[in-house]
Design a protein around this motif. Structure first.
Motif, PDB file in Angstrom:
ATOM      1  N   LEU A  20       2.251  12.110 -11.426  1.00 23.80           N
ATOM      2  CA  LEU A  20       2.938  11.348 -10.379  1.00 23.80           C
ATOM      3  C   LEU A  20       4.400  11.109 -10.768  1.00 23.80           C
ATOM      4  CD1 LEU A  20       0.206   8.636  -9.678  1.00 23.80           C
ATOM      5  CD2 LEU A  20       0.746  10.629  -8.247  1.00 23.80           C
ATOM      6  N   PRO A  21       5.311  11.137  -9.818  1.00 16.25           N
ATOM      7  CA  PRO A  21       6.726  10.891 -10.110  1.00 16.25           C
ATOM      8  C   PRO A  21       6.946   9.532 -10.774  1.00 16.25           C
ATOM      9  CG  PRO A  21       6.470  11.785  -7.905  1.00 16.25           C
ATOM     10  CD  PRO A  21       5.087  11.465  -8.395  1.00 16.25           C
ATOM     11  N   GLY A  22       7.720   9.535 -11.848  1.00 10.90           N
ATOM     12  CA  GLY A  22       8.052   8.292 -12.531  1.00 10.90           C
ATOM     13  C   GLY A  22       6.997   7.779 -13.478  1.00 10.90           C
ATOM     14  N   THR A  67       0.854  -1.188   0.000  1.00 10.69           N
ATOM     15  CA  THR A  67       0.000   0.000   0.000  1.00 10.69           C
ATOM     16  C   THR A  67       0.887   1.234   0.000  1.00 10.69           C
ATOM     17  OG1 THR A  67      -0.095   0.290   2.410  1.00 10.69           O
ATOM     18  CG2 THR A  67      -1.698  -1.244   1.406  1.00 10.69           C
ATOM     19  N   PRO A  68       0.342   2.395  -0.365  1.00 14.58           N
ATOM     20  CA  PRO A  68       1.150   3.615  -0.316  1.00 14.58           C
ATOM     21  C   PRO A  68       1.744   3.875   1.064  1.00 14.58           C
ATOM     22  CG  PRO A  68      -0.821   4.002  -1.610  1.00 14.58           C
ATOM     23  CD  PRO A  68      -0.974   2.644  -0.997  1.00 14.58           C
ATOM     24  N   ALA A  69       0.955   3.655   2.112  1.00 14.18           N
ATOM     25  CA  ALA A  69       1.451   3.880   3.472  1.00 14.18           C
ATOM     26  C   ALA A  69       2.617   2.947   3.795  1.00 14.18           C
ATOM     27  CB  ALA A  69       0.327   3.696   4.485  1.00 14.18           C
ATOM     28  N   ASP A  70       2.515   1.696   3.361  1.00 16.14           N
ATOM     29  CA  ASP A  70       3.597   0.735   3.595  1.00 16.14           C
ATOM     30  C   ASP A  70       4.896   1.193   2.936  1.00 16.14           C
ATOM     31  OD1 ASP A  70       1.850  -0.952   4.934  1.00 16.14           O
ATOM     32  OD2 ASP A  70       1.454  -2.199   3.170  1.00 16.14           O
ATOM     33  N   ILE A  71       4.780   1.640   1.684  1.00 18.18           N
ATOM     34  CA  ILE A  71       5.969   2.051   0.933  1.00 18.18           C
ATOM     35  C   ILE A  71       6.590   3.297   1.538  1.00 18.18           C
ATOM     36  CG2 ILE A  71       6.754   3.007  -1.280  1.00 18.18           C
ATOM     37  CD1 ILE A  71       6.471   0.017  -1.416  1.00 18.18           C
ATOM     38  N   VAL A  72       5.768   4.251   1.906  1.00 23.88           N
ATOM     39  CA  VAL A  72       6.298   5.471   2.534  1.00 23.88           C
ATOM     40  C   VAL A  72       6.993   5.131   3.845  1.00 23.88           C
ATOM     41  CG1 VAL A  72       5.653   7.656   3.620  1.00 23.88           C
ATOM     42  CG2 VAL A  72       4.651   7.020   1.419  1.00 23.88           C
ATOM     43  N   ALA A  73       6.403   4.230   4.611  1.00 27.36           N
ATOM     44  CA  ALA A  73       7.023   3.821   5.873  1.00 27.36           C
ATOM     45  C   ALA A  73       8.352   3.104   5.638  1.00 27.36           C
ATOM     46  CB  ALA A  73       6.072   2.912   6.645  1.00 27.36           C
ATOM     47  N   GLN A 105       3.522   8.887  -1.590  1.00 27.78           N
ATOM     48  CA  GLN A 105       3.205  10.020  -0.727  1.00 27.78           C
ATOM     49  C   GLN A 105       2.138  10.907  -1.365  1.00 27.78           C
ATOM     50  OE1 GLN A 105       4.636  10.586   2.468  1.00 27.78           O
ATOM     51  NE2 GLN A 105       2.866  11.970   2.518  1.00 27.78           N
ATOM     52  N   GLN A 106       2.242  11.117  -2.667  1.00 24.73           N
ATOM     53  CA  GLN A 106       1.242  11.942  -3.353  1.00 24.73           C
ATOM     54  C   GLN A 106      -0.126  11.268  -3.377  1.00 24.73           C
ATOM     55  OE1 GLN A 106       2.234  13.743  -7.096  1.00 24.73           O
ATOM     56  NE2 GLN A 106       4.298  14.305  -6.446  1.00 24.73           N
ATOM     57  N   LEU A 107      -0.141   9.959  -3.531  1.00 23.69           N
ATOM     58  CA  LEU A 107      -1.416   9.248  -3.497  1.00 23.69           C
ATOM     59  C   LEU A 107      -2.083   9.400  -2.129  1.00 23.69           C
ATOM     60  CD1 LEU A 107      -0.595   5.924  -5.410  1.00 23.69           C
ATOM     61  CD2 LEU A 107      -1.828   7.917  -6.269  1.00 23.69           C
ATOM     62  N   ILE A 108      -1.296   9.340  -1.089  1.00 26.93           N
ATOM     63  CA  ILE A 108      -1.825   9.509   0.273  1.00 26.93           C
ATOM     64  C   ILE A 108      -2.383  10.920   0.453  1.00 26.93           C
ATOM     65  CG2 ILE A 108      -1.218   9.630   2.721  1.00 26.93           C
ATOM     66  CD1 ILE A 108       0.900   7.436   2.138  1.00 26.93           C
ATOM     67  N   GLU A 109      -1.612  11.901   0.010  1.00 28.53           N
ATOM     68  CA  GLU A 109      -1.973  13.300   0.256  1.00 28.53           C
ATOM     69  C   GLU A 109      -3.121  13.795  -0.614  1.00 28.53           C
ATOM     70  OE1 GLU A 109       1.620  15.460  -0.309  1.00 28.53           O
ATOM     71  OE2 GLU A 109       2.556  14.731   1.544  1.00 28.53           O
ATOM     72  N   HIS A 110      -3.198  13.308  -1.853  1.00 27.24           N
ATOM     73  CA  HIS A 110      -4.155  13.894  -2.798  1.00 27.24           C
ATOM     74  C   HIS A 110      -5.279  12.954  -3.250  1.00 27.24           C
ATOM     75  CE1 HIS A 110      -1.530  17.342  -3.078  1.00 27.24           C
ATOM     76  NE2 HIS A 110      -0.512  16.565  -3.446  1.00 27.24           N
ATOM     77  N   TYR A 111      -5.101  11.651  -3.073  1.00 23.05           N
ATOM     78  CA  TYR A 111      -6.087  10.716  -3.634  1.00 23.05           C
ATOM     79  C   TYR A 111      -6.542   9.655  -2.637  1.00 23.05           C
ATOM     80  CZ  TYR A 111      -4.445  12.907  -7.905  1.00 23.05           C
ATOM     81  OH  TYR A 111      -4.102  13.842  -8.866  1.00 23.05           O
TER      82      TYR A 111
END
Length: 226
Positions: A128-130, A74-80, A108-114
């Motif tokens: 999104l980056p990349g 998940t996005p949170a997992d990757i950011v962590a 991080q952008q997915l968490i913040e914006h979506y």
């Protein structure tokens, strides 16, 4: 009629629309269950896998993500996990430092914006980056069932070589394919074409002798001998 020179100097002429349909339908018949060879379990893990696949083989990406997605899916997992943490899992594939940075940043952008969801709009994806046009097309096609055509080196080569869609760059080939392939066949055509280009219509030596669509193909240098 569009034309392109082959390595032998002979001209490749564009297929007629009827031939385009025949070509695609032949590939569909030969490989009706064609799908992405990247392993994923959600739109998010698909997005990560596609970003990682730039200048890398699907097999190498799958080997890396098999372990990565068990830890972080998940996005949170990757950011962590962070850039260094992600890098430990993907350092066997090309450009792994930049890809680690991009995967964490896009998460991080997915968490913040979506709300941690992958957006289904091209503009949002490409921000999104990349993520470039090809990656966005893959996500829109597979995750959101849209009639997009992601043109990689295999499809670019195949389009020009066969006369299916002749163009000087990937965008020209993409637009030609979207315009020329029947709408009801377009979405799945991405898979049929990329697999055909990867395993039969190869870069250095196309294996025309085992191509089911050779009679429709306009490639003048066909090699029908094993």
């Amino acid at each position: 009629m569009a034309e392109k020179n082959t390595t032998s100097g002979k001209k490749v002429t564009a297929m007629s629309l009827a031939e385009v349909r025949d070509f695609i339908e032949i590939l569909a018949k030969e490989n009706p269950d064609a799908k992405s060879e990247l392993n994923y379990t959600s739109p998010y893990t698909l997005l990560v896998a596609v970003v990682l696949s730039a200048q890398a083989t699907d097999a190498s990406v799958n080997k890396a993500t098999e372990k990565l997605f068990k830890i972080a899916s998940t996005p949170a997992d990757i950011v962590a996990l962070g850039e260094d943490g992600v890098a430990q899992y993907i350092n066997s594939i090309g450009l792994w430092r930049a890809k680690s940075r991009n995967v964490v940043a896009l998460s991080q952008q997915l968490i913040e914006h979506y709300n941690s969801e992958v957006p289904g709009e091209r503009k949002a994806l490409e921000a999104l980056p990349g993520v470039g046009r090809k990656t966005a097309n893959v996500i829109l096609n597979i995750a959101f069932n849209q009639n997009t055509m992601a043109v990689d080196t295999h499809i670019f080569r195949l389009g020009n070589r066969t006369g299916l869609a002749i163009g000087k760059d990937v965008l020209a080939v993409e637009k030609a394919l979207v315009r020329r392939i029947p709408k009801e066949l377009l979405r799945d055509s991405h898979h049929w074409l990329i697999l055909h280009g990867r395993y039969i219509c190869k870069a250095r030596k196309p294996e025309c002798w085992r191509c089911p669509a050779t009679e429709v193909c306009h490639y003048p240098d066909k090699n029908l001998v094993v």
